[in-house]
Design a protein around this motif. Structure first.
Motif, short mmCIF file in Angstrom:
data_model
loop_
_atom_site.label_atom_id
_atom_site.label_comp_id
_atom_site.label_asym_id
_atom_site.label_seq_id
_atom_site.Cartn_x
_atom_site.Cartn_y
_atom_site.Cartn_z
N GLU A 76 6.81 0.71 8.54
CA GLU A 76 6.22 -0.48 7.92
C GLU A 76 5.47 -1.30 8.97
O GLU A 76 5.85 -1.32 10.15
N VAL A 77 4.44 -2.00 8.52
CA VAL A 77 3.67 -2.88 9.40
C VAL A 77 3.98 -4.33 9.02
O VAL A 77 3.69 -4.76 7.90
N HIS A 78 4.57 -5.05 9.96
CA HIS A 78 4.88 -6.46 9.76
C HIS A 78 3.96 -7.30 10.65
O HIS A 78 3.38 -6.79 11.61
N ASP B 62 -3.07 -12.01 -16.71
CA ASP B 62 -1.83 -12.68 -17.13
C ASP B 62 -0.99 -12.95 -15.88
O ASP B 62 -0.39 -12.04 -15.31
N VAL B 63 -0.97 -14.21 -15.47
CA VAL B 63 -0.17 -14.59 -14.30
C VAL B 63 0.84 -15.68 -14.71
O VAL B 63 1.15 -16.58 -13.93
N SER B 64 1.32 -15.57 -15.95
CA SER B 64 2.32 -16.53 -16.42
C SER B 64 3.59 -16.46 -15.59
O SER B 64 4.32 -17.44 -15.45
N SER B 65 3.86 -15.28 -15.02
CA SER B 65 4.98 -15.16 -14.09
C SER B 65 4.52 -14.28 -12.93
O SER B 65 3.71 -13.35 -13.12
N VAL B 66 5.01 -14.59 -11.73
CA VAL B 66 4.66 -13.79 -10.57
C VAL B 66 5.94 -13.35 -9.86
O VAL B 66 6.94 -14.07 -9.86
N ASP B 67 5.89 -12.17 -9.27
CA ASP B 67 7.04 -11.62 -8.55
C ASP B 67 6.69 -11.58 -7.07
O ASP B 67 5.79 -10.85 -6.65
N THR B 68 7.40 -12.37 -6.28
CA THR B 68 7.12 -12.45 -4.84
C THR B 68 8.04 -11.56 -4.02
O THR B 68 8.05 -11.63 -2.79
N SER B 69 8.82 -10.72 -4.67
CA SER B 69 9.79 -9.89 -3.94
C SER B 69 9.20 -8.53 -3.59
O SER B 69 8.20 -8.10 -4.17
N ARG B 70 9.83 -7.87 -2.62
CA ARG B 70 9.50 -6.49 -2.31
C ARG B 70 10.62 -5.88 -1.47
O ARG B 70 11.43 -6.61 -0.88
N VAL B 71 10.64 -4.57 -1.41
CA VAL B 71 11.65 -3.87 -0.60
C VAL B 71 11.16 -3.82 0.84
O VAL B 71 10.06 -3.34 1.12
N VAL B 72 11.98 -4.34 1.75
CA VAL B 72 11.65 -4.37 3.16
C VAL B 72 12.77 -3.69 3.94
O VAL B 72 13.94 -4.09 3.83
N LEU B 73 12.44 -2.64 4.65
CA LEU B 73 13.41 -1.88 5.43
C LEU B 73 14.64 -1.52 4.60
O LEU B 73 15.78 -1.69 5.01
N GLY B 74 14.36 -1.07 3.39
CA GLY B 74 15.41 -0.51 2.55
C GLY B 74 16.11 -1.45 1.61
O GLY B 74 16.90 -1.02 0.77
N GLU B 75 15.83 -2.75 1.69
CA GLU B 75 16.48 -3.72 0.81
C GLU B 75 15.45 -4.69 0.26
O GLU B 75 14.50 -5.06 0.96
N ARG B 76 15.66 -5.14 -0.98
CA ARG B 76 14.73 -6.08 -1.60
C ARG B 76 14.96 -7.48 -1.07
O ARG B 76 16.10 -7.93 -0.95
N VAL B 77 13.88 -8.16 -0.75
CA VAL B 77 13.92 -9.56 -0.33
C VAL B 77 13.12 -10.39 -1.33
O VAL B 77 12.23 -9.88 -2.01
#
Length: 413
Positions: free
Chosen positions: A327-329, A83-98
């Motif tokens: 974190e690895v960027h 089920d990929v009717s919606s996708v979430d492209t966000s994640r927490v990076v260095l303590g804050e969600r982007v």
């Protein structure tokens, strides 16, 4: 088969006329479907010296070519019936969600590429919900960038100069202006051999010669903007009349060590990211030192030519830092949302884009940066759906296979 002439009633639902776009800039940007399309527009509209500064790399430009080949050599392995009717492209990076798994990398001399420069970048980043990184070599002040986008997540990139007091004065200004992350770039003890810039006689500000004037004739918009806006100057240092390479060699300190980095870490209250990491050993040392992120990067191929390809290095560094809070960027070579998805699947927590957003800037100012971000966002979402994943955390190394083009030669005995 019986035939008949179509009636207007029959044709009406089959024919839809597109409303014309009156703005030439909007027509250019709407026709750009990829970052490479934006690059072609940028090349047409930007004088050669400024375009080549952005587009070029060091020596034979092998590092940059290999970085892009590494992404081209990825095979995606999709899962089906998800089920990929919606996708979430966000994640927490260095303590804050982007909002997206990429941010805007630090780029110097940005107003030389297009007069809206850093302000276009930071306001576009604010609108997209992604971090913007201001370079030490930026052409808009730390405070003006902060004021232009008060709601943006702002990072400040630091080159350690020979004059340590001036370096730390910049850090203090960034701290007071509300920047939350310090990105320390460590791969510039001296300038790389950027041959395009040398051949173009690239200086800051641009030097007018017969060749540059001839090259400018079909690009009047760039020169009108350049000549009718605030004179190009460095936001963080005095004026300079030599080449970019001479400036870097004059300013940057080749004696910086891990102890200096530890000292810098103690001066900064927020997160510290170290950019320019090119080995597992150094990544492990930095994690032990307590930095919050390492950025695998060979400076976009602009420093040591034939340096390690960050994407190839990524799995080994991720494995070495497993269990660490660091974190690895990833940076270098990203030209599409597919590249970003491949990096995340390979283990990158976050990525940075430099040239990709600058091509948008040169193609259309702030609107062009918005377009570059939209292109990448749409490609990320589509690729995630086609892979059968609804969140970034669902991406795993099983979703990508790195096809082998370059591999170390096995030595006998």
């Amino acid at each position: 088969m019986k035939r008949q002439l179509p009636t207007p009633h029959d044709l009406r639902p089959l024919l839809k006329f597109k409303k014309p776009t009156l703005s030439p800039k909007q027509r250019r940007l709407e026709s750009a479907l990829t970052i490479e399309d934006l690059r072609r527009v940028a090349k047409r509209r930007t004088p050669k010296a400024a375009f080549d500064y952005t587009d070029g790399a060091a020596d034979g430009e092998v590092s940059l070519a290999r970085a892009r080949e590494a992404f081209a050599d990825v095979q995606f392995n999709p899962s089906i019936l998800r089920d990929v009717s919606s996708v979430d492209t966000s994640r927490v990076v260095l303590g804050e969600r982007v909002a997206l798994p990429f941010g805007i990398a630090p780029t110097g001399f940005t107003r030389m590429m297009q007069s809206e420069g850093e302000i276009a970048g930071v306001t576009a980043a604010e609108a997209a919900g992604i971090p913007y990184t201001l370079s030490t070599m930026g052409t808009t002040s730390i405070e003006d960038v902060a004021a232009a986008a008060p709601g943006a997540r702002k990072w400040f990139q630091l080159y350690m100069w020979k004059d340590r007091d001036r370096s730390m004065a910049l850090v203090d200004r960034a701290k007071r202006a509300g920047y939350d992350t310090l990105v320390v770039t460590v791969d510039v003890p001296v300038a790389g051999a950027r041959l395009r810039d040398t051949r173009n006689g690239m200086t800051i500000p641009p030097t007018l010669s017969g060749r540059t004037i001839t090259n400018a004739i079909p690009r009047p918009a760039w020169w009108i903007n350049f000549l009718t806006t605030e004179p190009l100057a460095f936001a963080s240092l005095d004026a300079w009349s030599g080449t970019v390479g001479e400036l870097l060699d004059h300013m940057f300190d080749p004696t910086v060590t891990f102890e200096d980095l530890r000292w810098i870490r103690d001066q900064w209250p927020g997160a510290v990211s170290v950019k320019g990491v090119q080995s597992v050993t150094d990544a492990r040392k930095l994690a032990e030192l307590g930095v919050d992120a390492v950025v695998l990067s060979n400076h976009g191929g602009r420093q040591l030519d034939r340096a390690p390809v960050p994407f190839h290095l990524l799995p080994s560094v991720v494995a070495a830092l497993r269990g660490s809070k660091t974190e690895v960027h990833l940076d270098t070579g990203i030209m599409s949302g597919q590249d970003i998805v491949a990096a995340v699947a390979h283990g990158a927590h976050f990525t940075l884009i430099g040239r990709a957003y600058l091509y948008g800037l040169m193609a259309g100012g702030r609107d062009g940066v918005d377009r570059a971000i939209d292109i990448l966002r749409n490609q990320i979402e589509r690729t995630m759906r086609l892979l059968g994943v609804a969140t970034l955390d669902e991406l795993t190394p099983d979703h990508v296979t790195q096809l082998v083009r370059l591999a170390p030669r096995e030595l006998d005995g």
